[in-house]
Design an enzyme around this catalytic site. Structure first.
Site, mmCIF file in Angstrom:
data_model
loop_
_atom_site.group_PDB
_atom_site.id
_atom_site.type_symbol
_atom_site.label_atom_id
_atom_site.label_comp_id
_atom_site.label_asym_id
_atom_site.label_seq_id
_atom_site.Cartn_x
_atom_site.Cartn_y
_atom_site.Cartn_z
ATOM 1 N N PRO A 100 23.192 52.098 10.476
ATOM 2 C CA PRO A 100 23.179 51.441 9.831
ATOM 3 C C PRO A 100 22.339 50.982 8.452
ATOM 4 O O PRO A 100 21.209 50.864 8.627
ATOM 5 C CB PRO A 100 22.412 49.531 10.495
ATOM 6 C CG PRO A 100 22.286 49.753 11.598
ATOM 7 C CD PRO A 100 21.796 51.205 12.098
ATOM 8 N N GLU A 101 22.842 51.179 8.100
ATOM 9 C CA GLU A 101 22.833 51.041 6.077
ATOM 10 C C GLU A 101 22.561 50.557 5.284
ATOM 11 O O GLU A 101 22.919 49.116 5.967
ATOM 12 C CB GLU A 101 22.982 52.677 5.409
ATOM 13 C CG GLU A 101 22.081 53.281 6.177
ATOM 14 C CD GLU A 101 22.486 55.246 4.875
ATOM 15 O OE1 GLU A 101 22.489 55.125 3.673
ATOM 16 O OE2 GLU A 101 22.323 56.351 5.674
#
Length: 271
Positions: A2-3
């Site tokens: 996850p960014e």
DNA sequence: CAACGGACCTGCCTGC
DNA sequence: TGCAGGCAGGTCCGTT
């Protein structure tokens, strides 16, 4: 995984399912995450009404009446909304939050780099208090980045990935934004001009927004709150594309390592 | 203060 | 086919 776009995709996915719901139970199967899950989490969350779901940097904030549940997905975390009948937990399904309508918010994280925290209403949190501005904050300008970068010898890529400078620019989107702005990632942050910081900020916003619009980037295993992958990986211009042709000039995309992180760039059109 | 390396974990892919 | 080794989207912390 996850960014910022993946966290935002997750936020949008769970938001309609948890807003207005009351917590009726918390099950912690594995408390050894990046930081130990507080033993009191169950007591703090019990009977709380979720009022809003917000995002700050890569943290998800589930606002409740008497406090906020702070959640970070680390490298491999994900959240899913489960509907009855709730499936048995699989390996790495570490936390369940059960709601009055029978649904369940399930936190899964193989690498256990994520974390859960609680902060009482009206109070900050040490992990949030020192964060820099959001990339989409209209008050953030290229001038600010330029000013903060003066005298810095570290690579501009590391500079824009520093959460004290601006939050939410992770390893994938750092390479992508620098490509769009035509800046070589290795260049010292202090030797990038004002005009180029203006372009860079525009590029950061552009690439993050496009990734959010596509539902995030799925490289290996990212899935949204409904278990669906994101499709931004199809739009990546340089990340993971070493040896391929640069989409702008046709030169070979190169890979190097900056601050122990894989970095992709075109040595012809990035200077 | 800035910069860097190490640390925390598991899973997956590659190459021998 | 099996296995060791390397690598992965994050970020805090201790040391220089």
């Amino acid at each position: 995984m996850p960014e910022l776009p993946e966290v935002e995709t997750t936020r949008r996915g769970i938001q309609p399912h948890v807003t207005g719901q009351r917590v009726v139970g918390v099950v912690v199967r594995e408390s050894r995450l990046r930081w130990p899950v507080p033993p009191e989490l169950d007591a703090w969350l019990a009977r709380q009404l979720i009022t809003t779901v917000e995002r700050r940097a890569k943290y998800l904030l589930l606002r409740c009446q008497s406090g906020t549940l702070i959640l970070h997905l680390g490298m491999s975390g994900s959240l899913r909304i489960m509907q009855p009948p709730i499936a048995d937990p699989a390996r790495h399904d570490h936390v369940d939050i059960l709601f009055g309508n029978g649904n369940c918010l399930r936190y899964t994280d193989p690498r256990r780099f994520g974390s859960l925290h609680w902060t009482p209403a009206g109070r900050g949190h040490p992990l949030l208090d020192t964060l820099g501005p959001e990339p989409f904050d209209p008050g953030l300008t290229g001038e600010q980045l330029y000013r903060l970068s003066r005298g810095r010898k570290a690579a501009v890529k590391s500079f824009i990935m520093d959460a004290h400078i601006v939050v939410g620019v992770g390893n994938i989107y750092a390479s992508e934004a620098l490509f769009l702005a035509g800046i070589r990632p290795q260049r010292a942050a202090g030797r990038v001009s004002l005009a180029r910081y203006r372009r860079l900020l525009i590029a950061i916003r552009q690439v993050l927004q496009a990734a959010i619009d596509a539902g995030g980037t799925t490289l290996r295993d990212f899935v949204d709150a409904g278990g669906q992958p994101g499709y931004f990986s199809q739009q990546l211009r340089v990340y993971g594309r070493a040896g391929h042709a640069c989409p702008r000039c046709g030169a070979v995309v190169r890979q190097s390592v900056i601050a122990q992180r894989a970095t992709y760039f075109c040595s012809s059109c990035q200077r």
